[in-house]
Design an enzyme around this catalytic site. Structure first.
Site, PDB file in Angstrom:
ATOM      1  N   ASN A 111     -42.905 -35.473  44.190  1.00 23.45           N
ATOM      2  CA  ASN A 111     -43.009 -35.256  45.659  1.00 23.45           C
ATOM      3  C   ASN A 111     -43.609 -34.294  46.080  1.00 23.45           C
ATOM      4  O   ASN A 111     -43.775 -33.004  44.908  1.00 23.45           O
ATOM      5  CB  ASN A 111     -41.136 -35.836  46.780  1.00 23.45           C
ATOM      6  CG  ASN A 111     -41.482 -36.940  46.361  1.00 23.45           C
ATOM      7  OD1 ASN A 111     -41.873 -37.782  45.914  1.00 23.45           O
ATOM      8  ND2 ASN A 111     -40.096 -37.809  46.116  1.00 23.45           N
ATOM      9  N   HIS A 128     -46.447 -32.481  40.971  1.00 23.58           N
ATOM     10  CA  HIS A 128     -48.374 -32.400  41.715  1.00 23.58           C
ATOM     11  C   HIS A 128     -48.139 -32.030  42.798  1.00 23.58           C
ATOM     12  O   HIS A 128     -48.893 -32.033  43.490  1.00 23.58           O
ATOM     13  CB  HIS A 128     -47.316 -34.552  42.837  1.00 23.58           C
ATOM     14  CG  HIS A 128     -48.481 -36.157  41.543  1.00 23.58           C
ATOM     15  ND1 HIS A 128     -48.034 -36.807  41.832  1.00 23.58           N
ATOM     16  CD2 HIS A 128     -48.479 -35.887  40.506  1.00 23.58           C
ATOM     17  CE1 HIS A 128     -47.122 -37.708  40.877  1.00 23.58           C
ATOM     18  NE2 HIS A 128     -48.229 -36.918  40.214  1.00 23.58           N
ATOM     19  N   CYS A 159     -60.456 -13.359  49.218  1.00 24.51           N
ATOM     20  CA  CYS A 159     -61.799 -14.052  48.793  1.00 24.51           C
ATOM     21  C   CYS A 159     -62.708 -14.850  49.915  1.00 24.51           C
ATOM     22  O   CYS A 159     -64.034 -14.658  49.655  1.00 24.51           O
ATOM     23  CB  CYS A 159     -62.137 -14.274  47.404  1.00 24.51           C
ATOM     24  SG  CYS A 159     -61.776 -15.668  47.200  1.00 24.51           S
ATOM     25  N   THR A 197     -39.479 -44.903  42.718  1.00 21.38           N
ATOM     26  CA  THR A 197     -40.719 -44.346  42.443  1.00 21.38           C
ATOM     27  C   THR A 197     -41.960 -45.947  42.467  1.00 21.38           C
ATOM     28  O   THR A 197     -41.139 -46.497  41.678  1.00 21.38           O
ATOM     29  CB  THR A 197     -41.437 -43.290  41.416  1.00 21.38           C
ATOM     30  OG1 THR A 197     -42.553 -43.168  41.118  1.00 21.38           O
ATOM     31  CG2 THR A 197     -40.741 -43.612  40.478  1.00 21.38           C
ATOM     32  N   ASN A 222     -34.262 -48.265  42.947  1.00 18.91           N
ATOM     33  CA  ASN A 222     -34.960 -48.280  44.073  1.00 18.91           C
ATOM     34  C   ASN A 222     -34.773 -49.888  44.795  1.00 18.91           C
ATOM     35  O   ASN A 222     -34.141 -50.559  44.029  1.00 18.91           O
ATOM     36  CB  ASN A 222     -36.699 -48.594  43.306  1.00 18.91           C
ATOM     37  CG  ASN A 222     -37.753 -48.485  43.921  1.00 18.91           C
ATOM     38  OD1 ASN A 222     -37.812 -49.146  45.462  1.00 18.91           O
ATOM     39  ND2 ASN A 222     -38.642 -48.338  43.176  1.00 18.91           N
ATOM     40  N   PRO A 223     -35.074 -50.209  46.264  1.00 21.72           N
ATOM     41  CA  PRO A 223     -34.724 -51.225  46.817  1.00 21.72           C
ATOM     42  C   PRO A 223     -35.725 -52.420  46.618  1.00 21.72           C
ATOM     43  O   PRO A 223     -35.056 -53.269  46.605  1.00 21.72           O
ATOM     44  CB  PRO A 223     -34.869 -51.216  48.364  1.00 21.72           C
ATOM     45  CG  PRO A 223     -35.111 -49.179  48.517  1.00 21.72           C
ATOM     46  CD  PRO A 223     -35.497 -49.004  46.682  1.00 21.72           C
TER      47      PRO A 223
HETATM   48  C1  BV8 Z   1     -55.065 -38.018  36.049  1.00 25.05           C
HETATM   49  C2  BV8 Z   1     -50.237 -35.353  45.336  1.00 25.05           C
HETATM   50  C3  BV8 Z   1     -56.858 -37.060  34.547  1.00 25.05           C
HETATM   51  C4  BV8 Z   1     -51.569 -35.520  46.612  1.00 25.05           C
HETATM   52  C5  BV8 Z   1     -50.660 -37.723  44.224  1.00 25.05           C
HETATM   53  C6  BV8 Z   1     -55.572 -46.885  36.579  1.00 25.05           C
HETATM   54  C7  BV8 Z   1     -55.096 -47.493  35.834  1.00 25.05           C
HETATM   55  C8  BV8 Z   1     -53.871 -46.233  35.590  1.00 25.05           C
HETATM   56  C9  BV8 Z   1     -54.127 -44.654  36.050  1.00 25.05           C
HETATM   57  C10 BV8 Z   1     -55.608 -44.723  36.693  1.00 25.05           C
HETATM   58  C11 BV8 Z   1     -56.649 -45.905  36.939  1.00 25.05           C
HETATM   59  N1  BV8 Z   1     -57.822 -45.697  37.649  1.00 25.05           N
HETATM   60  C12 BV8 Z   1     -57.387 -44.017  37.749  1.00 25.05           C
HETATM   61  C13 BV8 Z   1     -55.578 -43.679  37.472  1.00 25.05           C
HETATM   62  C14 BV8 Z   1     -55.399 -42.183  37.344  1.00 25.05           C
HETATM   63  C15 BV8 Z   1     -54.736 -41.864  38.746  1.00 25.05           C
HETATM   64  C16 BV8 Z   1     -54.073 -42.792  39.009  1.00 25.05           C
HETATM   65  O1  BV8 Z   1     -52.425 -42.628  38.312  1.00 25.05           O
HETATM   66  N2  BV8 Z   1     -54.229 -44.129  39.612  1.00 25.05           N
HETATM   67  C17 BV8 Z   1     -53.235 -45.440  40.609  1.00 25.05           C
HETATM   68  C18 BV8 Z   1     -53.095 -45.122  42.009  1.00 25.05           C
HETATM   69  C19 BV8 Z   1     -53.342 -46.041  39.872  1.00 25.05           C
HETATM   70  N3  BV8 Z   1     -54.369 -40.912  38.333  1.00 25.05           N
HETATM   71  C20 BV8 Z   1     -54.548 -39.569  38.887  1.00 25.05           C
HETATM   72  O2  BV8 Z   1     -55.855 -39.488  38.897  1.00 25.05           O
HETATM   73  C21 BV8 Z   1     -53.143 -38.398  38.007  1.00 25.05           C
HETATM   74  N4  BV8 Z   1     -54.341 -37.753  37.267  1.00 25.05           N
HETATM   75  O3  BV8 Z   1     -55.432 -38.596  36.029  1.00 25.05           O
HETATM   76  O4  BV8 Z   1     -56.185 -36.702  35.654  1.00 25.05           O
HETATM   77  C22 BV8 Z   1     -57.859 -36.164  33.957  1.00 25.05           C
HETATM   78  C23 BV8 Z   1     -56.990 -35.423  32.663  1.00 25.05           C
HETATM   79  C24 BV8 Z   1     -57.626 -34.819  32.300  1.00 25.05           C
HETATM   80  C25 BV8 Z   1     -58.597 -33.943  32.994  1.00 25.05           C
HETATM   81  C26 BV8 Z   1     -59.096 -34.272  33.806  1.00 25.05           C
HETATM   82  C27 BV8 Z   1     -58.065 -35.475  34.743  1.00 25.05           C
HETATM   83  C28 BV8 Z   1     -53.095 -37.512  38.816  1.00 25.05           C
HETATM   84  C29 BV8 Z   1     -52.256 -38.245  39.987  1.00 25.05           C
HETATM   85  C30 BV8 Z   1     -51.579 -37.449  41.074  1.00 25.05           C
HETATM   86  C31 BV8 Z   1     -51.682 -38.031  42.898  1.00 25.05           C
HETATM   87  N5  BV8 Z   1     -51.184 -37.592  43.455  1.00 25.05           N
HETATM   88  N6  BV8 Z   1     -49.385 -37.158  44.505  1.00 25.05           N
HETATM   89  C32 BV8 Z   1     -50.332 -36.200  47.771  1.00 25.05           C
HETATM   90  O5  BV8 Z   1     -49.437 -35.886  47.667  1.00 25.05           O
HETATM   91  O6  BV8 Z   1     -51.264 -35.886  49.359  1.00 25.05           O
HETATM   92  S1  BV8 Z   1     -49.691 -39.411  43.839  1.00 25.05           S
HETATM   93  C33 BV8 Z   1     -48.832 -39.560  45.154  1.00 25.05           C
HETATM   94  O7  BV8 Z   1     -48.416 -40.754  44.739  1.00 25.05           O
HETATM   95  C34 BV8 Z   1     -47.392 -38.785  44.912  1.00 25.05           C
HETATM   96  O8  BV8 Z   1     -47.599 -37.701  44.350  1.00 25.05           O
HETATM   97  C35 BV8 Z   1     -46.445 -39.920  45.372  1.00 25.05           C
HETATM   98  O9  BV8 Z   1     -44.591 -39.409  45.032  1.00 25.05           O
HETATM   99  C36 BV8 Z   1     -47.471 -40.612  43.803  1.00 25.05           C
HETATM  100  C37 BV8 Z   1     -46.306 -42.490  43.359  1.00 25.05           C
HETATM  101  O10 BV8 Z   1     -46.093 -42.750  44.195  1.00 25.05           O
HETATM  102  P1  BV8 Z   1     -44.938 -43.103  44.600  1.00 25.05           P
HETATM  103  O11 BV8 Z   1     -43.758 -41.193  44.363  1.00 25.05           O
HETATM  104  O12 BV8 Z   1     -43.874 -44.520  43.529  1.00 25.05           O
HETATM  105  O13 BV8 Z   1     -44.652 -43.660  46.008  1.00 25.05           O
HETATM  106  P2  BV8 Z   1     -44.973 -45.000  46.072  1.00 25.05           P
HETATM  107  O14 BV8 Z   1     -45.274 -44.957  48.107  1.00 25.05           O
HETATM  108  O15 BV8 Z   1     -45.970 -45.459  45.512  1.00 25.05           O
HETATM  109  O16 BV8 Z   1     -43.324 -45.826  46.165  1.00 25.05           O
HETATM  110  C38 BV8 Z   1     -42.800 -45.574  46.762  1.00 25.05           C
HETATM  111  C39 BV8 Z   1     -41.276 -45.931  46.279  1.00 25.05           C
HETATM  112  O17 BV8 Z   1     -40.188 -45.926  46.672  1.00 25.05           O
HETATM  113  C40 BV8 Z   1     -41.284 -47.829  46.345  1.00 25.05           C
HETATM  114  O18 BV8 Z   1     -41.100 -48.515  45.130  1.00 25.05           O
HETATM  115  C41 BV8 Z   1     -40.404 -48.127  47.465  1.00 25.05           C
HETATM  116  O19 BV8 Z   1     -39.757 -49.540  47.027  1.00 25.05           O
HETATM  117  C42 BV8 Z   1     -39.192 -47.091  47.231  1.00 25.05           C
HETATM  118  N7  BV8 Z   1     -38.927 -46.401  47.743  1.00 25.05           N
HETATM  119  C43 BV8 Z   1     -38.662 -46.797  49.223  1.00 25.05           C
HETATM  120  N8  BV8 Z   1     -37.322 -46.246  50.254  1.00 25.05           N
HETATM  121  C44 BV8 Z   1     -36.764 -45.608  49.440  1.00 25.05           C
HETATM  122  C45 BV8 Z   1     -37.215 -45.865  47.542  1.00 25.05           C
HETATM  123  N9  BV8 Z   1     -36.630 -45.836  46.877  1.00 25.05           N
HETATM  124  C46 BV8 Z   1     -35.342 -44.938  47.020  1.00 25.05           C
HETATM  125  N10 BV8 Z   1     -34.638 -45.132  48.489  1.00 25.05           N
HETATM  126  C47 BV8 Z   1     -35.160 -45.213  49.323  1.00 25.05           C
HETATM  127  N11 BV8 Z   1     -34.633 -45.297  50.371  1.00 25.05           N
END
Ligand code: BV8
Length: 254
Positions: A111, A128, A159, A197, A222-223
């Protein structure tokens, strides 16, 4: 919640408390669900309403910023306002208290809202980045804003280069410090807590896999079920704002 499942959940919480009591080093990974009860929509929910026509990968990328910095800044300023109006919830406070009740706890958060720090987890690892900080696109360092800019977009006071939010976008590497500290904790902990997550975004989602590979007990809160659920030793299905205080109470009363 029907009687049976409430009883089953209470039993799972009790079993999680037993694991916590035995733990030497707890590694915690939190995601957007941790802040849902603070009124901050989860990452995928954040694209409702005005933003629903976009996907996260279309706005949180260097290419989107290059193509339309004004649109990307509008999205971030909208989210920043949500964060500024939000407060930590009981789950954030319970985690800060938990860190004082186990021998060692490493908190890694995906987060960018800074709520863990506001609840007392001052050493939270920002995997992140942080949405409330600006970063200079030329100096690649946290920067302050010039009072005025010709482009109407935030510029670096030092700058004059364009500023960007100090977060990690899709396709960008995790900063080396957080990356190494998180990887070390995940592979050396004996208990890994995955909270709020969807376990879809890498490399963050790989931390639970590293913990499993190193023989740690993995507990998920997680729910909803996720890709991690079948591999977790315990799955507490409910909101973290309720389950973390319940877990802390079970640990205290045990
Ligand atoms: C990288 C900051 C390489 C920005 C964020 C294919 C397969 C695998 C990987 C990849 C792929 N294609 C591309 C990739 C890599 C990619 C990736 O993983 N993509 C995903 C979509 C498949 N990753 C990247 O690009 C990373 N970098 O790989 O770089 C590299 C290496 C060297 C040199 C150059 C390059 C960078 C990833 C970071 C992206 N930035 N955030 C911003 O916030 O604006 S990610 C973003 O998603 C947030 O940080 C968020 O936290 C994160 C993950 O999502 P979650 O936190 O899980 O949130 P989500 O909504 O998905 O889920 C919420 C959950 O909460 C649910 O399960 C729900 O049930 C639950 N919930 C709901 N209510 C509650 C609850 N739980 C508890 N209590 C509740 N009340």
């Amino acid at each position: 919640m029907e009687e049976g499942s409430a009883g089953a959940l209470a039993d799972t919480v009790a079993r999680a408390a037993v694991a916590l009591r035995k733990a030497r080093h707890v590694c915690v990974l939190t995601g957007a669900g941790m802040s849902a009860e603070s009124g901050i929509p989860t990452f995928r929910d954040a694209l409702t309403g005005l933003w629903s026509r976009f996907r996260p990968e279309e706005l949180a990328t260097p290419e989107a910023f290059e193509r339309d910095p004004k649109l990307v800044w509008q999205w971030y300023e909208w989210r920043r306002e949500l964060v500024r109006q939000s407060q930590p919830n009981p789950g954030h406070y319970a985690l800060a208290e938990l860190a004082r009740r186990v021998p060692r706890l490493t908190l890694v958060t995906q987060n960018v809202d800074g709520l863990h720090q506001r609840a007392g987890s001052s050493d939270a690892i920002e995997y992140h980045g942080n949405i409330l900080r600006d970063r200079c696109t030329r100096e690649a360092a946290v920067a302050s804003r010039a009072d005025w800019s010709a482009s109407g977009l935030p510029e670096c006071a030092a700058c004059g280069a364009p500023l960007r939010p100090d977060v990690v976008w899709f396709g960008e590497p995790i900063p080396s410090g957080p990356m190494l500290r998180a990887a070390d904790a995940a592979s050396h902990c004996d208990l890994f807590l995955s909270i709020g997550t969807s376990a879809l975004v890498y490399p963050a989602a790989g931390l639970a896999e590293a913990a499993l590979g190193a023989g740690a007990t993995v507990i998920e809160i997680n729910p909803n079920p996720t890709d991690l659920t079948p591999h977790a030793h315990l799955a507490l299905q409910g909101p973290s704002g309720q389950l973390l205080p319940a877990l802390l109470a079970a640990l205290r009363d045990g």
